[in-house]
Design a protein around this motif. Structure first.
Motif, PDB file in Angstrom:
ATOM      1  N   THR A 184       0.743  -0.698  -0.310  1.00  0.00           N
ATOM      2  CA  THR A 184       0.192  -0.150   0.142  1.00  0.00           C
ATOM      3  C   THR A 184       0.409   0.945   0.286  1.00  0.00           C
ATOM      4  OG1 THR A 184      -1.453  -1.267   1.467  1.00  0.00           O
ATOM      5  CG2 THR A 184      -2.497   1.339   1.245  1.00  0.00           C
ATOM      6  N   TYR A 185       0.591   2.134  -0.872  1.00  0.00           N
ATOM      7  CA  TYR A 185       1.299   3.354  -1.070  1.00  0.00           C
ATOM      8  C   TYR A 185       0.212   4.872  -0.887  1.00  0.00           C
ATOM      9  CZ  TYR A 185       4.553   0.463  -2.933  1.00  0.00           C
ATOM     10  OH  TYR A 185       5.516  -0.124  -3.198  1.00  0.00           O
ATOM     11  N   GLU A 186       1.219   6.102  -0.744  1.00  0.00           N
ATOM     12  CA  GLU A 186       0.419   6.746  -0.185  1.00  0.00           C
ATOM     13  C   GLU A 186       0.996   8.342  -0.964  1.00  0.00           C
ATOM     14  OE1 GLU A 186      -1.522   7.570   3.788  1.00  0.00           O
ATOM     15  OE2 GLU A 186       0.128   9.241   3.694  1.00  0.00           O
ATOM     16  N   LEU A 187       0.085   8.502  -2.530  1.00  0.00           N
ATOM     17  CA  LEU A 187       0.924   9.556  -2.989  1.00  0.00           C
ATOM     18  C   LEU A 187       0.246  11.219  -2.659  1.00  0.00           C
ATOM     19  CD1 LEU A 187       2.760   8.550  -5.599  1.00  0.00           C
ATOM     20  CD2 LEU A 187       0.696   8.964  -6.973  1.00  0.00           C
ATOM     21  N   MET A 188       1.334  11.604  -2.164  1.00  0.00           N
ATOM     22  CA  MET A 188       0.657  12.999  -1.883  1.00  0.00           C
ATOM     23  C   MET A 188       0.424  13.903  -3.611  1.00  0.00           C
ATOM     24  SD  MET A 188       0.730  15.356   1.129  1.00  0.00           S
ATOM     25  CE  MET A 188      -0.589  15.037   2.186  1.00  0.00           C
ATOM     26  N   PHE A 189      -0.006  14.810  -3.608  1.00  0.00           N
ATOM     27  CA  PHE A 189       0.776  15.842  -4.508  1.00  0.00           C
ATOM     28  C   PHE A 189       0.201  16.584  -4.102  1.00  0.00           C
ATOM     29  CE2 PHE A 189      -2.094  14.935  -8.285  1.00  0.00           C
ATOM     30  CZ  PHE A 189      -2.672  14.026  -7.474  1.00  0.00           C
ATOM     31  N   ILE A 190       0.861  17.813  -5.010  1.00  0.00           N
ATOM     32  CA  ILE A 190       0.843  19.320  -5.374  1.00  0.00           C
ATOM     33  C   ILE A 190       0.418  19.637  -7.114  1.00  0.00           C
ATOM     34  CG2 ILE A 190       0.377  21.284  -4.173  1.00  0.00           C
ATOM     35  CD1 ILE A 190       2.811  20.607  -2.978  1.00  0.00           C
ATOM     36  N   VAL A 191      -0.778  20.091  -7.416  1.00  0.00           N
ATOM     37  CA  VAL A 191      -0.917  20.938  -8.546  1.00  0.00           C
ATOM     38  C   VAL A 191      -0.831  22.061  -8.306  1.00  0.00           C
ATOM     39  CG1 VAL A 191      -2.150  19.286  -9.212  1.00  0.00           C
ATOM     40  CG2 VAL A 191      -3.715  20.788  -8.371  1.00  0.00           C
ATOM     41  N   ARG A 192      -0.740  22.865  -9.145  1.00  0.00           N
ATOM     42  CA  ARG A 192      -1.382  24.510  -8.933  1.00  0.00           C
ATOM     43  C   ARG A 192      -1.802  25.310  -8.580  1.00  0.00           C
ATOM     44  NH1 ARG A 192       1.564  26.118 -14.928  1.00  0.00           N
ATOM     45  NH2 ARG A 192       0.964  28.185 -14.599  1.00  0.00           N
ATOM     46  N   PRO A 193      -2.424  25.700  -8.127  1.00  0.00           N
ATOM     47  CA  PRO A 193      -3.775  26.414  -7.896  1.00  0.00           C
ATOM     48  C   PRO A 193      -4.725  26.839  -8.839  1.00  0.00           C
ATOM     49  CG  PRO A 193      -1.778  28.232  -7.361  1.00  0.00           C
ATOM     50  CD  PRO A 193      -1.711  27.445  -7.418  1.00  0.00           C
ATOM     51  N   ASP A 194      -3.832  28.084  -9.924  1.00  0.00           N
ATOM     52  CA  ASP A 194      -5.008  28.054 -11.144  1.00  0.00           C
ATOM     53  C   ASP A 194      -5.430  27.321 -11.535  1.00  0.00           C
ATOM     54  OD1 ASP A 194      -2.603  27.875 -11.867  1.00  0.00           O
ATOM     55  OD2 ASP A 194      -2.310  29.645 -12.864  1.00  0.00           O
ATOM     56  N   MET A 195      -5.615  25.732 -11.050  1.00  0.00           N
ATOM     57  CA  MET A 195      -5.863  24.467 -12.271  1.00  0.00           C
ATOM     58  C   MET A 195      -7.918  24.856 -12.040  1.00  0.00           C
ATOM     59  SD  MET A 195      -4.937  20.590 -12.260  1.00  0.00           S
ATOM     60  CE  MET A 195      -5.323  19.699 -13.509  1.00  0.00           C
TER      61      MET A 195
ATOM     62  N   THR B 225       3.506  15.626 -16.431  1.00  0.00           N
ATOM     63  CA  THR B 225       2.109  16.379 -16.704  1.00  0.00           C
ATOM     64  C   THR B 225       2.504  17.417 -15.295  1.00  0.00           C
ATOM     65  OG1 THR B 225       1.247  14.387 -15.286  1.00  0.00           O
ATOM     66  CG2 THR B 225      -0.460  16.247 -15.897  1.00  0.00           C
ATOM     67  N   GLU B 226       2.569  18.335 -16.257  1.00  0.00           N
ATOM     68  CA  GLU B 226       2.554  20.251 -16.738  1.00  0.00           C
ATOM     69  C   GLU B 226       2.056  20.602 -15.303  1.00  0.00           C
ATOM     70  OE1 GLU B 226       2.989  23.569 -16.254  1.00  0.00           O
ATOM     71  OE2 GLU B 226       1.867  23.272 -16.936  1.00  0.00           O
ATOM     72  N   PRO B 227       1.152  20.275 -15.183  1.00  0.00           N
ATOM     73  CA  PRO B 227       0.858  21.086 -13.623  1.00  0.00           C
ATOM     74  C   PRO B 227       0.954  21.046 -11.566  1.00  0.00           C
ATOM     75  CG  PRO B 227      -1.272  20.402 -14.609  1.00  0.00           C
ATOM     76  CD  PRO B 227       0.089  20.115 -15.424  1.00  0.00           C
ATOM     77  N   VAL B 228       1.373  19.230 -12.135  1.00  0.00           N
ATOM     78  CA  VAL B 228       1.909  18.783 -10.450  1.00  0.00           C
ATOM     79  C   VAL B 228       3.059  19.896 -10.698  1.00  0.00           C
ATOM     80  CG1 VAL B 228       3.028  16.593  -9.769  1.00  0.00           C
ATOM     81  CG2 VAL B 228       0.054  16.551 -11.209  1.00  0.00           C
ATOM     82  N   ILE B 229       2.945  20.037  -9.149  1.00  0.00           N
ATOM     83  CA  ILE B 229       4.615  20.878  -9.224  1.00  0.00           C
ATOM     84  C   ILE B 229       5.561  19.891  -8.191  1.00  0.00           C
ATOM     85  CG2 ILE B 229       3.345  22.966  -9.849  1.00  0.00           C
ATOM     86  CD1 ILE B 229       2.839  23.875  -6.758  1.00  0.00           C
ATOM     87  N   LYS B 230       4.542  18.971  -7.558  1.00  0.00           N
ATOM     88  CA  LYS B 230       5.392  18.520  -6.051  1.00  0.00           C
ATOM     89  C   LYS B 230       4.468  16.987  -6.096  1.00  0.00           C
ATOM     90  CE  LYS B 230       8.568  20.396  -3.576  1.00  0.00           C
ATOM     91  NZ  LYS B 230       9.897  19.383  -3.879  1.00  0.00           N
ATOM     92  N   PHE B 231       5.556  16.411  -5.856  1.00  0.00           N
ATOM     93  CA  PHE B 231       4.494  14.941  -5.259  1.00  0.00           C
ATOM     94  C   PHE B 231       5.922  14.422  -4.086  1.00  0.00           C
ATOM     95  CE2 PHE B 231       7.064  11.545  -7.972  1.00  0.00           C
ATOM     96  CZ  PHE B 231       7.465  12.549  -9.092  1.00  0.00           C
ATOM     97  N   LEU B 232       4.877  13.146  -3.561  1.00  0.00           N
ATOM     98  CA  LEU B 232       5.625  12.905  -2.671  1.00  0.00           C
ATOM     99  C   LEU B 232       5.340  10.593  -2.927  1.00  0.00           C
ATOM    100  CD1 LEU B 232       7.805  12.468  -0.233  1.00  0.00           C
ATOM    101  CD2 LEU B 232       5.879  13.207   1.154  1.00  0.00           C
ATOM    102  N   THR B 233       5.983  10.437  -2.577  1.00  0.00           N
ATOM    103  CA  THR B 233       5.199   8.563  -2.481  1.00  0.00           C
ATOM    104  C   THR B 233       5.552   7.944  -0.749  1.00  0.00           C
ATOM    105  OG1 THR B 233       5.651   8.725  -4.433  1.00  0.00           O
ATOM    106  CG2 THR B 233       5.029   6.745  -3.900  1.00  0.00           C
TER     107      THR B 233
END
Lengths: 123, 137
Positions: free
Chosen positions: B4-15, B83-91
């Motif tokens: 089981t993995y948890e994938l947290m990611f951040i997309v740009r706010p103006d999406m 993917t361009e709008p994704v600015i950061k992610f963490l697994t």
């Protein structure tokens, strides 16, 4: 006063120790005993020499039974991060060793995903 | 090997919301095609970032819980990177941690039962439950 009187004598006694080691180590010991008596339980003698009483710190995670130290819980983690963004050492917070380890991992993960700053305050 | 993995990611706010929906459904389909399973998708909403990321001060956080082998995560991360709008992610792998937490929970419950039962019944027990209640309290 007693400490000042006692302190120089072991230092002066130390050099002859290798030659005649029979009585000298025993001469050292009362000094430690006196130190413990001065401070009372819960503190090393050095702190006991000061006037104020230092409370024994306890691990927050042990006392409140927080089993899960998660990187998403940035509010909890924020309590263990200094103003500068540094992880506060456990000698200051009183967190136990296994919990400090988990805490450090969680803080680093939180930093990676921009929940906590690497340096400085959150703007 | 299922993990089981948890994938947290951040997309740009103006999406736009529709774009975000599309992105998430895309990711879900990649997971299922890589023989994994999406357990949950949680939108944590817009949040101020602790530091500037790609000149953004805030971002939209999304949490994806995925079950499957490491190849699923590999593919997901590759997608996110592209993917361009994704600015950061963490697994983060969470199954071991969950196991540990369950173990602790069980232990605590059994202790509770232990301290509750002998107090009501047996007469040779009173010493141990008393010691236990003081330890747990």
């Amino acid at each position: 006063m007693t400490e000042e009187n006692k302190a120089p004598s072991p230092v002066m006694d130390r050099p002859p120790r290798p030659a005649g080691e029979g009585g000298r180590p025993g001469g050292d010991r009362p000094r430690f005993g006196a130190g413990a008596g001065r401070s009372g339980p819960g503190g090393p003698p050095r702190e006991g020499a000061r006037k104020f009483f230092r409370r024994k710190k306890v691990c927050k995670f042990c006392t409140e039974k927080i089993a899960d130290i998660n990187y998403k819980d940035y509010r909890l983690l924020g309590q263990f991060v200094a103003e500068s963004g540094k992880i506060v050492p456990r000698r200051l917070t009183g967190v136990c060793s296994p919990h400090q380890h988990r805490l450090a991992v969680a803080i680093k993960q939180a930093r990676n995903i921009a929940l906590l700053p690497f340096a400085g305050r959150v703007q | 090997m299922n993990r089981t993995y948890e994938l947290m990611f951040i997309v740009r706010p103006d999406m736009a919301d529709e774009d975000l929906d599309k992105l998430i459904s895309n990711l879900e389909s990649t997971v299922t095609s890589a023989s994994g399973a999406v357990k949950s998708v949680e939108r944590m909403g817009k949040r101020r970032l602790a530091y500037m990321v790609r000149k953004f001060r805030e971002g939209v956080y999304i949490l994806l819980t995925v079950e499957g082998a490491g190849s699923v995560v590999h593919e997901l991360e590759r997608r996110l990177r592209v993917t361009e709008p994704v600015i950061k992610f963490l697994t983060v792998r969470i199954d071991e941690e969950q196991k540990r937490l369950e173990k602790i929970k069980k232990l605590r419950e059994s202790r509770k039962k232990m301290s509750a039962q002998p107090a009501a019944g047996a007469d040779e027990a009173p010493l141990t439950p008393a010691a236990e209640t003081t330890a747990t309290a």
